[in-house]
Scaffold this motif. Structure first.
Motif, PDB file in Angstrom:
ATOM      1  N   ASN A  81       0.826  -1.195   0.000  1.00 56.76           N
ATOM      2  CA  ASN A  81       0.000   0.000   0.000  1.00 56.76           C
ATOM      3  C   ASN A  81       0.864   1.249   0.000  1.00 56.76           C
ATOM      4  O   ASN A  81       1.996   1.231   0.494  1.00 56.76           O
ATOM      5  N   ALA A  82       0.312   2.311  -0.550  1.00 60.52           N
ATOM      6  CA  ALA A  82       1.047   3.570  -0.621  1.00 60.52           C
ATOM      7  C   ALA A  82       0.753   4.435   0.595  1.00 60.52           C
ATOM      8  O   ALA A  82      -0.357   4.439   1.125  1.00 60.52           O
ATOM      9  N   LEU A  83       1.745   5.172   1.003  1.00 55.87           N
ATOM     10  CA  LEU A  83       1.605   6.106   2.113  1.00 55.87           C
ATOM     11  C   LEU A  83       0.760   7.297   1.661  1.00 55.87           C
ATOM     12  O   LEU A  83       1.121   7.995   0.714  1.00 55.87           O
ATOM     13  N   PRO A  84      -0.376   7.555   2.305  1.00 53.64           N
ATOM     14  CA  PRO A  84      -1.175   8.720   1.913  1.00 53.64           C
ATOM     15  C   PRO A  84      -0.496  10.018   2.329  1.00 53.64           C
ATOM     16  O   PRO A  84       0.354  10.027   3.224  1.00 53.64           O
ATOM     17  N   ALA A  85      -0.860  11.089   1.672  1.00 50.37           N
ATOM     18  CA  ALA A  85      -0.341  12.403   2.056  1.00 50.37           C
ATOM     19  C   ALA A  85      -0.953  12.789   3.396  1.00 50.37           C
ATOM     20  O   ALA A  85      -2.176  12.908   3.518  1.00 50.37           O
ATOM     21  N   LEU A  86      -0.124  12.975   4.400  1.00 55.03           N
ATOM     22  CA  LEU A  86      -0.604  13.310   5.735  1.00 55.03           C
ATOM     23  C   LEU A  86      -0.392  14.791   6.011  1.00 55.03           C
ATOM     24  O   LEU A  86       0.663  15.346   5.674  1.00 55.03           O
ATOM     25  N   PRO A  87      -1.361  15.436   6.620  1.00 54.48           N
ATOM     26  CA  PRO A  87      -1.181  16.860   6.952  1.00 54.48           C
ATOM     27  C   PRO A  87      -0.179  17.036   8.076  1.00 54.48           C
ATOM     28  O   PRO A  87       0.103  16.126   8.848  1.00 54.48           O
ATOM     29  N   GLY A  88       0.352  18.246   8.178  1.00 47.60           N
ATOM     30  CA  GLY A  88       1.255  18.557   9.276  1.00 47.60           C
ATOM     31  C   GLY A  88       2.663  18.049   9.037  1.00 47.60           C
ATOM     32  O   GLY A  88       3.032  17.601   7.947  1.00 47.60           O
ATOM     33  N   GLY A  89       3.472  18.113  10.066  1.00 48.07           N
ATOM     34  CA  GLY A  89       4.861  17.694   9.971  1.00 48.07           C
ATOM     35  C   GLY A  89       5.159  16.539  10.902  1.00 48.07           C
ATOM     36  O   GLY A  89       4.256  15.908  11.446  1.00 48.07           O
ATOM     37  N   PRO A  90       6.446  16.244  11.087  1.00 50.06           N
ATOM     38  CA  PRO A  90       6.821  15.130  11.960  1.00 50.06           C
ATOM     39  C   PRO A  90       6.589  15.456  13.433  1.00 50.06           C
ATOM     40  O   PRO A  90       6.491  16.626  13.821  1.00 50.06           O
ATOM     41  N   SER A  91       6.483  14.425  14.221  1.00 48.89           N
ATOM     42  CA  SER A  91       6.343  14.611  15.659  1.00 48.89           C
ATOM     43  C   SER A  91       7.655  15.117  16.260  1.00 48.89           C
ATOM     44  O   SER A  91       8.724  14.595  15.934  1.00 48.89           O
ATOM     45  N   PRO A  92       7.605  16.111  17.143  1.00 47.38           N
ATOM     46  CA  PRO A  92       8.817  16.531  17.840  1.00 47.38           C
ATOM     47  C   PRO A  92       9.202  15.553  18.952  1.00 47.38           C
ATOM     48  O   PRO A  92      10.254  15.702  19.562  1.00 47.38           O
ATOM     49  N   ARG A  93       8.338  14.575  19.186  1.00 47.65           N
ATOM     50  CA  ARG A  93       8.565  13.554  20.218  1.00 47.65           C
ATOM     51  C   ARG A  93       8.805  14.190  21.596  1.00 47.65           C
ATOM     52  O   ARG A  93       9.638  13.717  22.369  1.00 47.65           O
ATOM     53  N   ASP A  94       8.061  15.240  21.884  1.00 47.54           N
ATOM     54  CA  ASP A  94       8.207  15.913  23.182  1.00 47.54           C
ATOM     55  C   ASP A  94       7.003  15.670  24.093  1.00 47.54           C
ATOM     56  O   ASP A  94       6.909  16.249  25.172  1.00 47.54           O
ATOM     57  N   ARG A  95       6.056  14.829  23.630  1.00 47.08           N
ATOM     58  CA  ARG A  95       4.896  14.476  24.462  1.00 47.08           C
ATOM     59  C   ARG A  95       5.081  13.065  25.000  1.00 47.08           C
ATOM     60  O   ARG A  95       5.511  12.163  24.270  1.00 47.08           O
ATOM     61  N   LYS A  96       4.712  12.861  26.237  1.00 42.43           N
ATOM     62  CA  LYS A  96       4.864  11.544  26.857  1.00 42.43           C
ATOM     63  C   LYS A  96       3.600  10.723  26.600  1.00 42.43           C
ATOM     64  O   LYS A  96       2.828  10.407  27.505  1.00 42.43           O
ATOM     65  N   VAL A  97       3.426  10.368  25.312  1.00 44.68           N
ATOM     66  CA  VAL A  97       2.227   9.663  24.868  1.00 44.68           C
ATOM     67  C   VAL A  97       2.628   8.474  24.002  1.00 44.68           C
ATOM     68  O   VAL A  97       3.422   8.611  23.064  1.00 44.68           O
ATOM     69  N   VAL A  98       2.066   7.307  24.321  1.00 41.16           N
ATOM     70  CA  VAL A  98       2.142   6.120  23.474  1.00 41.16           C
ATOM     71  C   VAL A  98       0.808   6.007  22.753  1.00 41.16           C
ATOM     72  O   VAL A  98      -0.253   6.034  23.392  1.00 41.16           O
TER      73      VAL A  98
END
Length: 459
Positions: A236-253
């Motif tokens: 499958n192809a990766l769809p165009a996702l809005p926004g940018g990459p995660s800054p990985r600064d949230r403590k969320v799984v």
């Protein structure tokens, strides 16, 4: 007793003890339909191929629907694309339908069946859908007739089925001159035994069978050995996702998907329980809807230590935004086809932790490089891996950064281009455009690599 109850009892009876009877009736229905649908010659292809895609519910949710719409939008630049949606039960689509893609609904359930005969047929179980197929409970005899009508209308050059019940129909009933493609979004082992036997018998009539992973392709290659069907691997192809990459600064799984047994969310909750006690400032968020919602909610209620640390949230149309607000993605599935959500999470730079379930995760993730894999259904190992990425920020960053690089191999222009070459090669007059073979997808794309995607050379 209501009409709905009668229909439900009939379907349950077929599922529980009358499957051989249904198989006989199904064969009879297909034999009766074949002269009406199949023996209608398809006109020679014009400048643009007429491609018809069979989809169960174009307005619904789920990975198959999303990826099919995504691909159809790309192919519509080059071909005439029509989606035949078997059902319509909601007025608006959950995912945007590409502007150039036509959608036709076989059974529009927003309005009651027209007339007494249609209402009677809608109370009877489907004869075209195998009992073992998950879609059987949502089908009926009126839907069967409407679907046959859609198949007979203006034959297409190429007919694509996107789940076993629809691929079987394409193999059995495609008009003369129509090339048939089965697109398998799971894997052969994931289907019930009766359905698997039907697949192995009838898929031999297909022109092409496209799988999402190499392991799925190899399994079909063995099962369909000696047949003329061409088996290729196109992910499958990766769809165009809005926004940018995660800054990985949230403590969320983060985890997301249908709340069904396949997704194994109860194993994820058990795996996260000791992590929640050790790291109460972290949160596990599970997004989705489905029949296991009440069971999962009760499971959380029985574990007071998880209150405020594990959140069961409704499905969201902004999963990309939730990924940006997370640092880790967890996949706890018992089995998959090719988990698109993992590629999306990787493209957003999340550190992915996943069960090495059949099939897909091992072909997407290089352990220790762009994610972590643990043995299937090993809850303790999943706990250890989650603990590792939560406690090591440098590891999270390294895995997330490399995951973004690995996800580039699934860009829509790469995957869509492979589908274009495959479609063009199905008719002799178009072979000139597909003489250049497509390279194999390497086991892992090198850093920054732009690789071709195929299970075999297409062309």
């Amino acid at each position: 007793m209501s009409d709905v109850s009668v229909a439900a009892r009939a379907r349950r009876g077929l599922r529980r003890g009358r499957r051989p009877v249904h198989r006989v009736l199904r064969r009879g229905a297909l034999c009766a339909a074949r002269p009406v649908v199949r023996w209608r010659r398809t006109p020679p292809p014009g400048e643009r191929l007429r491609v018809r895609v069979l989809l169960q519910h174009a307005h619904g949710t789920g990975g198959t629907i999303r990826t099919v719409l995504n691909l159809c939008g790309y192919l519509a630049d080059h071909h005439d694309i029509e989606i035949v949606s078997v059902l319509r039960s909601r007025a608006e689509p959950f995912y945007p339908v590409p502007a150039r893609v036509r959608v036709r609904f076989a059974d529009d359930r927003l309005a009651p069946p027209p007339g007494r005969a249609a209402r009677l047929l809608s109370r009877l179980p489907s004869l075209l859908t195998p009992v073992e197929e998950n879609s059987f409970r949502g089908m009926n005899l009126w839907t069967d007739l409407q679907l046959l009508r859609a198949l007979r209308a203006a034959p297409a050059d190429v007919l694509i089925g996107t789940r076993p019940s629809l691929t079987l129909l394409a193999a059995e009933l495609a008009p003369r001159g129509t090339a048939t493609i089965g697109q398998d979004h799971m894997n052969l082992r994931s289907y019930r035994s009766g359905l698997r036997e039907e697949i192995v018998r009838r898929y031999r009539r297909l022109t092409v069978l496209a799988t999402l992973t190499e392991s799925a392709r190899a399994a079909y290659q063995d099962a369909l050995a000696g047949s003329g069907v061409r088996i290729v691997r196109i992910p499958n192809a990766l769809p165009a996702l809005p926004g940018g990459p995660s800054p990985r600064d949230r403590k969320v799984v983060l985890a997301a998907g249908r709340l069904v047994r396949q997704k194994g969310f109860e194993m994820l909750i058990r795996a996260y329980e000791p992590v929640a006690a050790e790291h109460p400032d972290w949160t596990l968020r599970i997004f989705g809807s489905g029949p296991r919602h009440a069971r999962l909610a009760a499971m959380l209620a029985e574990r007071p230590g998880l209150e405020g640390r594990v959140e069961l949230r409704p499905r969201t149309a902004d999963l990309a935004g939730e990924m940006e607000r997370s640092s880790v993605y967890a996949l706890s599935s018992r089995y998959e086809g090719m988990p698109m959500v993992v590629i999306e999470a990787m493209s957003k730079g999340l550190a992915v932790v996943a069960f090495d379930c059949p099939t897909g995760p091992a072909e997407l993730i290089t352990p220790g490089r762009d994610g972590l894999l643990v043995p299937p259904r090993d809850v303790g190992a999943l706990t250890a891996a989650l603990r590792e990425v939560i406690e090591d920020a440098a590891l999270r960053d390294r895995l997330g950064d490399q995951a973004r690089v690995s996800a580039r191999a699934y860009r829509l222009d790469r995957v869509g281009g492979t589908w274009n070459r495959l479609l063009a090669g199905l008719h002799p007059g178009r072979r000139a455009s597909v003489r250049t073979p497509v390279p194999h997808l390497e086991e892992r794309p090198a850093e920054g690599a732009d690789v071709g995607i195929a299970g075999e050379n297409i062309g």
